[in-house]
Design a protein around this motif. Structure first.
Motif, PDB file in Angstrom:
ATOM      1  N   ASN A 132       0.836  -1.196   0.000  1.00  0.00           N
ATOM      2  CA  ASN A 132       0.000   0.000   0.000  1.00  0.00           C
ATOM      3  C   ASN A 132       0.876   1.253   0.000  1.00  0.00           C
ATOM      4  OD1 ASN A 132       0.579   0.647   2.862  1.00  0.00           O
ATOM      5  ND2 ASN A 132      -0.641  -1.182   3.277  1.00  0.00           N
ATOM      6  N   ALA A 133       0.284   2.408   0.123  1.00  0.00           N
ATOM      7  CA  ALA A 133       0.996   3.684   0.033  1.00  0.00           C
ATOM      8  C   ALA A 133       2.031   3.863   1.145  1.00  0.00           C
ATOM      9  CB  ALA A 133      -0.001   4.843   0.070  1.00  0.00           C
ATOM     10  N   PHE A 134       1.947   3.078   2.226  1.00  0.00           N
ATOM     11  CA  PHE A 134       2.874   3.206   3.357  1.00  0.00           C
ATOM     12  C   PHE A 134       3.934   2.113   3.392  1.00  0.00           C
ATOM     13  CE2 PHE A 134      -1.108   5.216   4.685  1.00  0.00           C
ATOM     14  CZ  PHE A 134      -0.644   6.471   5.034  1.00  0.00           C
ATOM     15  N   GLY A 135       3.836   1.129   2.522  1.00  0.00           N
ATOM     16  CA  GLY A 135       4.743  -0.020   2.528  1.00  0.00           C
ATOM     17  C   GLY A 135       3.935  -1.290   2.314  1.00  0.00           C
ATOM     18  N   THR A 136       4.368  -2.364   2.938  1.00  0.00           N
ATOM     19  CA  THR A 136       3.663  -3.630   2.809  1.00  0.00           C
ATOM     20  C   THR A 136       3.055  -4.025   4.148  1.00  0.00           C
ATOM     21  OG1 THR A 136       5.129  -4.371   1.030  1.00  0.00           O
ATOM     22  CG2 THR A 136       3.862  -6.068   2.184  1.00  0.00           C
ATOM     23  N   SER A 137       1.746  -4.127   4.186  1.00  0.00           N
ATOM     24  CA  SER A 137       1.037  -4.689   5.338  1.00  0.00           C
ATOM     25  C   SER A 137       0.965  -6.189   5.109  1.00  0.00           C
ATOM     26  CB  SER A 137      -0.370  -4.110   5.444  1.00  0.00           C
ATOM     27  OG  SER A 137      -0.339  -2.732   5.718  1.00  0.00           O
ATOM     28  N   ALA A 138       1.203  -6.973   6.167  1.00  0.00           N
ATOM     29  CA  ALA A 138       1.213  -8.422   6.009  1.00  0.00           C
ATOM     30  C   ALA A 138       0.816  -9.095   7.316  1.00  0.00           C
ATOM     31  CB  ALA A 138       2.602  -8.896   5.573  1.00  0.00           C
ATOM     32  N   TRP A 139       0.507 -10.362   7.240  1.00  0.00           N
ATOM     33  CA  TRP A 139       0.229 -11.147   8.431  1.00  0.00           C
ATOM     34  C   TRP A 139       0.558 -12.603   8.161  1.00  0.00           C
ATOM     35  CZ3 TRP A 139      -3.487 -10.163   4.845  1.00  0.00           C
ATOM     36  CH2 TRP A 139      -4.294 -11.218   4.449  1.00  0.00           C
ATOM     37  N   TYR A 140       0.777 -13.345   9.246  1.00  0.00           N
ATOM     38  CA  TYR A 140       0.889 -14.793   9.184  1.00  0.00           C
ATOM     39  C   TYR A 140       0.304 -15.353  10.465  1.00  0.00           C
ATOM     40  CZ  TYR A 140       5.247 -13.829  11.720  1.00  0.00           C
ATOM     41  OH  TYR A 140       6.178 -13.365  12.615  1.00  0.00           O
ATOM     42  N   ALA A 141      -0.281 -16.529  10.359  1.00  0.00           N
ATOM     43  CA  ALA A 141      -0.979 -17.105  11.494  1.00  0.00           C
ATOM     44  C   ALA A 141      -1.003 -18.623  11.373  1.00  0.00           C
ATOM     45  CB  ALA A 141      -2.409 -16.564  11.545  1.00  0.00           C
ATOM     46  N   ALA A 142      -1.143 -19.287  12.516  1.00  0.00           N
ATOM     47  CA  ALA A 142      -1.237 -20.740  12.536  1.00  0.00           C
ATOM     48  C   ALA A 142      -2.064 -21.180  13.732  1.00  0.00           C
ATOM     49  CB  ALA A 142       0.153 -21.379  12.598  1.00  0.00           C
ATOM     50  N   ALA A 143      -2.737 -22.309  13.571  1.00  0.00           N
ATOM     51  CA  ALA A 143      -3.505 -22.910  14.659  1.00  0.00           C
ATOM     52  C   ALA A 143      -3.329 -24.418  14.584  1.00  0.00           C
ATOM     53  CB  ALA A 143      -4.985 -22.544  14.557  1.00  0.00           C
ATOM     54  N   GLY A 144      -3.227 -25.035  15.748  1.00  0.00           N
ATOM     55  CA  GLY A 144      -3.143 -26.489  15.841  1.00  0.00           C
ATOM     56  C   GLY A 144      -4.264 -27.000  16.728  1.00  0.00           C
ATOM     57  N   TYR A 145      -4.847 -28.128  16.370  1.00  0.00           N
ATOM     58  CA  TYR A 145      -6.000 -28.679  17.071  1.00  0.00           C
ATOM     59  C   TYR A 145      -5.779 -30.169  17.348  1.00  0.00           C
ATOM     60  CZ  TYR A 145      -8.312 -24.787  14.544  1.00  0.00           C
ATOM     61  OH  TYR A 145      -8.661 -23.577  14.008  1.00  0.00           O
ATOM     62  N   LEU A 146      -6.313 -30.644  18.464  1.00  0.00           N
ATOM     63  CA  LEU A 146      -6.383 -32.073  18.769  1.00  0.00           C
ATOM     64  C   LEU A 146      -7.780 -32.368  19.291  1.00  0.00           C
ATOM     65  CD1 LEU A 146      -3.024 -32.824  20.620  1.00  0.00           C
ATOM     66  CD2 LEU A 146      -3.729 -33.683  18.381  1.00  0.00           C
ATOM     67  N   LYS A 147      -8.307 -33.526  18.918  1.00  0.00           N
ATOM     68  CA  LYS A 147      -9.633 -33.935  19.377  1.00  0.00           C
ATOM     69  C   LYS A 147      -9.597 -35.421  19.705  1.00  0.00           C
ATOM     70  CE  LYS A 147     -14.423 -34.353  17.830  1.00  0.00           C
ATOM     71  NZ  LYS A 147     -15.259 -34.432  16.643  1.00  0.00           N
ATOM     72  N   LEU A 148     -10.030 -35.763  20.923  1.00  0.00           N
ATOM     73  CA  LEU A 148     -10.078 -37.157  21.365  1.00  0.00           C
ATOM     74  C   LEU A 148     -11.530 -37.540  21.602  1.00  0.00           C
ATOM     75  CD1 LEU A 148      -8.738 -39.790  22.320  1.00  0.00           C
ATOM     76  CD2 LEU A 148      -8.610 -38.754  24.610  1.00  0.00           C
ATOM     77  N   ASP A 149     -12.036 -38.468  20.800  1.00  0.00           N
ATOM     78  CA  ASP A 149     -13.403 -38.962  20.974  1.00  0.00           C
ATOM     79  C   ASP A 149     -13.436 -39.931  22.145  1.00  0.00           C
ATOM     80  OD1 ASP A 149     -14.644 -37.606  18.819  1.00  0.00           O
ATOM     81  OD2 ASP A 149     -13.804 -39.064  17.410  1.00  0.00           O
ATOM     82  N   LEU A 150     -14.297 -39.630  23.140  1.00  0.00           N
ATOM     83  CA  LEU A 150     -14.467 -40.520  24.292  1.00  0.00           C
ATOM     84  C   LEU A 150     -15.526 -41.578  24.007  1.00  0.00           C
ATOM     85  CD1 LEU A 150     -14.318 -37.808  27.084  1.00  0.00           C
ATOM     86  CD2 LEU A 150     -12.452 -39.279  26.259  1.00  0.00           C
ATOM     87  N   ASP A 151     -16.580 -41.182  23.304  1.00  0.00           N
ATOM     88  CA  ASP A 151     -17.599 -42.082  22.774  1.00  0.00           C
ATOM     89  C   ASP A 151     -18.287 -41.347  21.621  1.00  0.00           C
ATOM     90  OD1 ASP A 151     -19.655 -40.419  23.818  1.00  0.00           O
ATOM     91  OD2 ASP A 151     -19.846 -41.606  25.633  1.00  0.00           O
ATOM     92  N   ARG A 152     -19.467 -41.798  21.208  1.00  0.00           N
ATOM     93  CA  ARG A 152     -20.131 -41.175  20.053  1.00  0.00           C
ATOM     94  C   ARG A 152     -20.599 -39.745  20.316  1.00  0.00           C
ATOM     95  NH1 ARG A 152     -24.778 -43.579  17.825  1.00  0.00           N
ATOM     96  NH2 ARG A 152     -25.419 -43.996  19.947  1.00  0.00           N
ATOM     97  N   ARG A 153     -20.812 -39.375  21.589  1.00  0.00           N
ATOM     98  CA  ARG A 153     -21.346 -38.049  21.909  1.00  0.00           C
ATOM     99  C   ARG A 153     -20.352 -37.138  22.617  1.00  0.00           C
ATOM    100  NH1 ARG A 153     -26.237 -38.845  25.467  1.00  0.00           N
ATOM    101  NH2 ARG A 153     -24.763 -40.264  26.383  1.00  0.00           N
ATOM    102  N   TRP A 154     -19.352 -37.670  23.274  1.00  0.00           N
ATOM    103  CA  TRP A 154     -18.442 -36.875  24.102  1.00  0.00           C
ATOM    104  C   TRP A 154     -17.023 -36.919  23.569  1.00  0.00           C
ATOM    105  CZ3 TRP A 154     -20.517 -33.897  27.801  1.00  0.00           C
ATOM    106  CH2 TRP A 154     -21.792 -34.214  28.231  1.00  0.00           C
ATOM    107  N   TYR A 155     -16.353 -35.781  23.652  1.00  0.00           N
ATOM    108  CA  TYR A 155     -14.950 -35.724  23.237  1.00  0.00           C
ATOM    109  C   TYR A 155     -14.236 -34.635  24.024  1.00  0.00           C
ATOM    110  CZ  TYR A 155     -16.392 -31.704  20.351  1.00  0.00           C
ATOM    111  OH  TYR A 155     -16.892 -30.506  19.912  1.00  0.00           O
TER     112      TYR A 155
END
Length: 186
Positions: A132-155
């Motif tokens: 842009n007119a002021f330079g370069t605006s930028a971003w970077y991001a990351a997310a990590g997820y884990l899911k453990l199923d205990l049974d068909r309804r609960w995790y």
């Protein structure tokens, strides 16, 4: 054609589709919806689908500039595995913004799959930039997820994320009023 929930990232507006009861910082920074037209085509029986779209930008039913945004997606879903790679580009600053009318580039990807014994994982990465007119605006991001199923309804589920933005002097931030945000939730 119409108004669509944003296909950027794996999280959904609907809480029932989200592993955690809260959303990541990536979800809140990125767009929630788009207005425009899109077309998708499965690529045979490979599990891959290609999508192309033209939108009025991020969270705009009526575009605040005169240039539509484009979105290209390659998505995979087969068995317990899913993945998506995406490019989204367009002018997202409103007409008359001090930064000018720069083209914003966004790259987004995630992959999700099983680890065995009811345990699943997901990794989501996102980044982008605009000159842009002021330079370069930028971003970077990351997310990590884990899911453990205990049974068909609960995790049990856990998530951690990090979001960093680079803002040139004089430019308005694109997302948050701070340089970085991070969180963890279970």
């Amino acid at each position: 054609a119409g108004v669509f929930l944003s296909p950027i990232g794996p999280e959904s507006v609907a809480e029932t589709s989200t592993w955690n009861w809260s959303h990541s910082n990536l979800f809140f920074a990125l767009p929630f919806y788009h207005d425009g037209a899109r077309v998708s085509r499965p690529l045979g029986d490979s599990g891959w689908t290609a999508t192309a779209a033209v939108y009025n930008g991020w969270n705009d039913v009526l575009d605040d500039n005169q240039t539509p945004s484009i979105d290209l997606i390659a998505a995979y879903s087969q068995g317990a595995w899913s993945a998506q790679v995406q490019y989204f580009g367009g002018i997202e600053r409103p007409t008359g913004a001090p930064e000018g009318q720069p083209w914003r580039n966004l790259a987004d990807a995630y992959v999700e799959g099983p680890l065995g014994c009811g345990l699943r994982w997901r990794v989501h990465v996102d980044g982008g930039a605009e000159r842009n007119a002021f330079g370069t605006s930028a971003w970077y991001a990351a997310a990590g997820y884990l899911k453990l199923d205990l049974d068909r309804r609960w995790y049990l589920a856990a998530r951690g994320d990090y979001f960093r933005e680079i803002v040139p002097a004089g430019a308005a931030p694109l997302f948050f009023p701070v340089v970085w945000v991070a969180e963890g939730t279970a």
